[in-house]
Design a protein around this motif. Structure first.
Motif, PDB file in Angstrom:
ATOM      1  N   LEU A   1      24.883  38.086 -20.720  1.00 19.98           N
ATOM      2  CA  LEU A   1      25.715  38.547 -19.623  1.00 19.98           C
ATOM      3  C   LEU A   1      25.628  40.067 -19.548  1.00 19.98           C
ATOM      4  CD1 LEU A   1      27.773  37.521 -17.560  1.00 19.98           C
ATOM      5  CD2 LEU A   1      29.540  37.879 -19.279  1.00 19.98           C
ATOM      6  N   PHE A   2      25.511  40.575 -18.338  1.00 21.12           N
ATOM      7  CA  PHE A   2      25.397  42.016 -18.134  1.00 21.12           C
ATOM      8  C   PHE A   2      26.341  42.403 -17.006  1.00 21.12           C
ATOM      9  CE2 PHE A   2      23.626  45.422 -15.558  1.00 21.12           C
ATOM     10  CZ  PHE A   2      23.354  46.410 -16.481  1.00 21.12           C
ATOM     11  N   VAL A   3      27.220  43.344 -17.312  1.00 24.77           N
ATOM     12  CA  VAL A   3      28.164  43.823 -16.291  1.00 24.77           C
ATOM     13  C   VAL A   3      28.081  45.339 -16.247  1.00 24.77           C
ATOM     14  CG1 VAL A   3      30.579  43.940 -15.575  1.00 24.77           C
ATOM     15  CG2 VAL A   3      29.721  41.882 -16.719  1.00 24.77           C
ATOM     16  N   ARG A   4      27.931  45.886 -15.063  1.00 28.64           N
ATOM     17  CA  ARG A   4      27.905  47.350 -14.932  1.00 28.64           C
ATOM     18  C   ARG A   4      29.093  47.765 -14.062  1.00 28.64           C
ATOM     19  NH1 ARG A   4      25.284  51.116 -11.575  1.00 28.64           N
ATOM     20  NH2 ARG A   4      24.130  49.460 -10.517  1.00 28.64           N
ATOM     21  N   LEU A   5      29.854  48.697 -14.593  1.00 28.55           N
ATOM     22  CA  LEU A   5      31.044  49.167 -13.883  1.00 28.55           C
ATOM     23  C   LEU A   5      30.963  50.661 -13.701  1.00 28.55           C
ATOM     24  CD1 LEU A   5      32.811  47.321 -16.569  1.00 28.55           C
ATOM     25  CD2 LEU A   5      33.706  46.851 -14.312  1.00 28.55           C
ATOM     26  N   VAL A   6      31.477  51.123 -12.604  1.00 28.53           N
ATOM     27  CA  VAL A   6      31.696  52.558 -12.426  1.00 28.53           C
ATOM     28  C   VAL A   6      33.198  52.716 -12.242  1.00 28.53           C
ATOM     29  CG1 VAL A   6      31.265  54.583 -11.018  1.00 28.53           C
ATOM     30  CG2 VAL A   6      29.426  52.916 -11.412  1.00 28.53           C
TER      31      VAL A   6
ATOM     32  N   LYS B   1      26.166  39.362 -29.565  1.00 29.68           N
ATOM     33  CA  LYS B   1      26.166  40.781 -29.897  1.00 29.68           C
ATOM     34  C   LYS B   1      26.620  41.525 -28.651  1.00 29.68           C
ATOM     35  CE  LYS B   1      23.154  44.531 -31.339  1.00 29.68           C
ATOM     36  NZ  LYS B   1      21.762  44.942 -31.452  1.00 29.68           N
ATOM     37  N   LEU B   2      27.661  42.276 -28.784  1.00 28.10           N
ATOM     38  CA  LEU B   2      28.191  43.008 -27.646  1.00 28.10           C
ATOM     39  C   LEU B   2      27.713  44.447 -27.694  1.00 28.10           C
ATOM     40  CD1 LEU B   2      30.218  43.050 -25.243  1.00 28.10           C
ATOM     41  CD2 LEU B   2      31.862  43.941 -26.893  1.00 28.10           C
ATOM     42  N   THR B   3      27.155  44.917 -26.615  1.00 27.91           N
ATOM     43  CA  THR B   3      26.730  46.305 -26.526  1.00 27.91           C
ATOM     44  C   THR B   3      27.498  46.973 -25.398  1.00 27.91           C
ATOM     45  OG1 THR B   3      24.524  45.634 -27.181  1.00 27.91           O
ATOM     46  CG2 THR B   3      24.758  47.834 -26.229  1.00 27.91           C
ATOM     47  N   VAL B   4      28.124  48.070 -25.715  1.00 28.82           N
ATOM     48  CA  VAL B   4      28.868  48.808 -24.698  1.00 28.82           C
ATOM     49  C   VAL B   4      28.244  50.187 -24.548  1.00 28.82           C
ATOM     50  CG1 VAL B   4      31.101  49.729 -24.032  1.00 28.82           C
ATOM     51  CG2 VAL B   4      30.963  47.603 -25.335  1.00 28.82           C
ATOM     52  N   GLN B   5      27.937  50.537 -23.339  1.00 33.42           N
ATOM     53  CA  GLN B   5      27.377  51.868 -23.104  1.00 33.42           C
ATOM     54  C   GLN B   5      28.330  52.622 -22.199  1.00 33.42           C
ATOM     55  OE1 GLN B   5      23.270  52.028 -21.861  1.00 33.42           O
ATOM     56  NE2 GLN B   5      23.675  53.894 -20.694  1.00 33.42           N
TER      57      GLN B   5
ATOM     58  N   GLN C   1      33.274  57.356 -14.774  1.00 31.32           N
ATOM     59  CA  GLN C   1      32.583  56.843 -15.949  1.00 31.32           C
ATOM     60  C   GLN C   1      31.884  55.511 -15.646  1.00 31.32           C
ATOM     61  OE1 GLN C   1      34.928  55.227 -19.282  1.00 31.32           O
ATOM     62  NE2 GLN C   1      34.006  56.861 -20.492  1.00 31.32           N
ATOM     63  N   GLU C   2      30.629  55.430 -16.072  1.00 29.35           N
ATOM     64  CA  GLU C   2      29.911  54.151 -15.935  1.00 29.35           C
ATOM     65  C   GLU C   2      30.004  53.395 -17.245  1.00 29.35           C
ATOM     66  OE1 GLU C   2      25.900  53.178 -13.911  1.00 29.35           O
ATOM     67  OE2 GLU C   2      25.448  53.428 -16.023  1.00 29.35           O
ATOM     68  N   ARG C   3      30.300  52.126 -17.155  1.00 29.28           N
ATOM     69  CA  ARG C   3      30.399  51.287 -18.360  1.00 29.28           C
ATOM     70  C   ARG C   3      29.490  50.081 -18.193  1.00 29.28           C
ATOM     71  NH1 ARG C   3      36.436  49.661 -18.445  1.00 29.28           N
ATOM     72  NH2 ARG C   3      35.899  48.620 -20.372  1.00 29.28           N
ATOM     73  N   LEU C   4      28.836  49.755 -19.268  1.00 26.92           N
ATOM     74  CA  LEU C   4      28.043  48.526 -19.290  1.00 26.92           C
ATOM     75  C   LEU C   4      28.667  47.573 -20.292  1.00 26.92           C
ATOM     76  CD1 LEU C   4      24.396  49.911 -19.407  1.00 26.92           C
ATOM     77  CD2 LEU C   4      25.672  49.151 -17.414  1.00 26.92           C
TER      78      LEU C   4
END
Lengths: 432, 170
Positions: free
Chosen positions: A21-26, A425-429, A3-6
């Motif tokens: 702030l931008f964090v991308r996780l797999v 504002k938190l955005t989670v994808q 799963q990829e999470r932003l």
């Protein structure tokens, strides 16, 4: 499928200016961390070209409403280097007094209203004030003292207008400065209490092998001059700054990112770097308090920068008191000089860390080149590296909680992106 | 919902108070068009200070946070500022703090506090005066370094005069 999470913090709160702030996780693997700075470029360096050099201090003061002195003083020192001007010792002491005022107001605001709420579980300083009214009252009073000093010396608390190439346009009378002494005597004691309180906060157990950089001066705690020095042991004359320290543009930031050396690596500037490199040059009371609270140096926990700020507030009060008590108006307000073609650079210590300016001027006294490297651009890459290291320790399925922890770490650096609107504002994808 | 009341009623309310009053009037503003409204009222009151009680202090401020430096011993605070909407240009509005509900907007800076935030902070640190009134004067143009509009100047004169009359009677 992994799963990829932003994790996004669209706009950081309780920092100066517009950044996110931008964090991308797999899975739990961190793929990318970006401190996004999207505030429009302010183009000060281009704005300065073609202006009379005498206008520069007033223009550079406009870069920041919280740390205008560092900007205008760095420009003044650099221009004085270009014109080979030597200021008098009296003027130099008054300039340090001005720095004390800025450090007091900036640090007092940051520790009490912007950063302490992080450690005590509040979303804002206003909310924290319900349960900690004495501490917040004390912080507001300390900030006011700093502002008062700026008003007397700089003509006004925000964007001072009294700093000139060669000195000041007008030096204060004895009876303008000495009435501040009782307040500053109270402030010194209050700063000690503040620092003890800050040292009692609970800090996350997080340390890194930092390369910390600040000015080092043989005789004094660094404010307005010294050698650029790293905790690795390396040091450079300010004139060699640009051969060691580099700026580059990255797509996610309108501010340039700094790095140093080859291969280019991030580094950390700010109060923690200053205290680590200059502990023995802190004022007597600051050193005693550092010993009393067990502040070990080198300190490599960025969250403890709030304690370093407390120690610097003590130092600033103690040095200011020394100058106030012995003040005699200088014989001259500023040194005369002639225009000539030349170039000069200078580094000083803003509340948030080392700041570097370089100017070229022509024979008519017009600026032909300006280069300004603020502390936050130097810390940007370091902040990203910190987050990359810190995230695995705090990562949970609750993206909002993770984002808050990230923000807390960012605020350790007291970033000064600029004065502007903020909202969080938190955005989670989630993919897959 | 914001309560809109007349100047006359506000003055009657104030005159019904008891005990010694240390009154602070603060005009908030900037040099930009109608945003000078608070300064104009404060300046007009300062011009007329000779006839006012010594317990009245009248100040001009750029930032609401300046208030925090001036609240010691104040029992009655009146803050006056220009507002963009929904008031009509030149319209006067008054709120009692904290009784009246106040429409809040997001702060334009993390390092500058708006008036409601400053009043909240003053409450939380125990420095809010017992009585607080907020006067707003509707404005419409805020271009940098421009003059205020005629309607706003007239409204400022009207408010300053009525406040002055009230202070003089107190």
């Amino acid at each position: 499928m992994t799963q990829e999470r932003l994790i996004k913090v669209e706009a950081l709160t309780r920092v100066e200016g517009e950044g996110g702030l931008f964090v991308r996780l797999v899975g739990d693997r961190i793929e990318d961390v970006q401190l996004t700075i999207f505030e429009p470029p302010r183009l000060f360096e281009a704005l300065l070209r073609g202006r009379k050099l005498e206008e520069v201090p007033d223009i550079t003061a406009r870069i920041c409403g919280i740390c205008p002195v560092a900007y205008q003083m760095s420009s003044v020192h650099a221009l004085e280097a270009a014109l080979d001007i030597e200021i008098t010792e009296d003027i130099r002491r008054l300039r340090r007094l001005l720095y004390c005022g800025e450090w007091i107001e900036s640090h007092a605001l940051h520790v009490h209203l912007l950063h302490a709420p992080d450690f005590l579980g509040y979303d804002s300083g206003i909310e924290m004030a319900k349960d900690f009214p004495n501490e917040v009252n004390r912080g507001l009073r300390l900030k006011k003292h700093g502002n008062q000093l700026l008003e007397v010396l700089g003509g006004r608390a925000i964007h001072p207008i009294n700093v000139a190439v060669g000195g000041f346009y007008r030096t204060p009378r004895h009876d303008e400065l000495t009435p501040l002494i009782p307040d500053f005597e109270w402030g010194l004691l209050a700063a000690v209490e503040t620092t003890r309180w800050l040292a009692s906060l609970n800090f996350p157990d997080f340390t890194r092998a930092y390369d910390m950089v600040s000015l080092v001066h043989p005789d004094e705690y660094p404010m307005n001059e010294g050698r650029v020095t790293s905790t690795t042991g390396a040091s450079w004359d300010v004139r060699d700054y640009e051969s060691e320290f580099h700026e580059e543009h990255v797509a996610h930031s309108t501010a340039l990112q700094s790095s140093r050396g080859a291969p280019q690596a991030c580094y950390h500037v700010g109060p923690l770097a200053r205290v680590n490199l200059n502990r023995e040059r802190l004022s007597l009371t600051a050193r005693r308090v550092a010993d009393e609270i067990g502040f070990e140096t080198p300190c490599l926990n960025p969250f403890r920068a709030i304690v370093a700020r407390g120690l610097e507030i003590i130092h600033a009060y103690e040095e200011a008191l020394d100058i106030l008590r012995t003040y005699r108006p200088p014989a001259i307000a500023r040194v005369k000089y002639d225009h000539r073609a030349g170039q000069g650079c200078a580094a000083t210590e803003a509340p948030r860390g080392l700041i570097y300016h370089r100017y070229e001027v022509d024979a008519a006294g017009l600026v032909t080149l300006a280069k300004i490297v603020p502390p936050t651009s130097q810390n940007q890459r370091q902040i990203e590296e910190d987050l990359r290291d810190y995230l695995p320790r705090i990562l949970t399925d609750d993206e909002a909680a993770t984002a808050r922890q990230c923000e807390k770490l960012v605020r350790c650096y007291d970033p000064c992106i600029s004065c502007s609107t903020h909202f969080l504002k938190l955005t989670v994808q989630r993919d897959g | 919902m914001v309560e809109i009341i007349s100047v006359d009623r506000s003055l009657r309310d104030r005159n019904s108070g008891h005990g010694v009053t240390r009154l602070l009037f603060v005009g908030l503003g900037s040099p930009h068009g109608d945003d000078q409204a608070g300064w104009l009222v404060a300046s007009e009151l300062q011009r007329r200070m000779a006839g006012l009680p010594e317990s009245l202090t009248c100040r001009l401020a750029k930032s609401p946070s300046d208030l925090l430096d001036w609240l010691d011993d104040v029992t009655h605070l009146i803050a006056c500022d220009c507002c963009d909407s929904p008031a009509q240009v030149g319209e006067l509005r008054m709120w009692h703090w904290p009784a009246d509900r106040f429409v809040r907007t997001r702060s334009s800076s993390s390092h500058q506090l708006g008036l409601p935030d400053v009043l909240d902070l003053a409450t939380n640190i125990g420095r809010l005066p017992p009585r607080v009134e907020i006067w707003a004067i509707g404005g419409g143009r805020f271009a940098p370094e421009t003059e205020p509009s005629r309607l706003v100047r007239e409204a400022c004169q009207r408010l300053a005069f009525q406040l002055w009359e009230d202070f003089a009677r107190a």
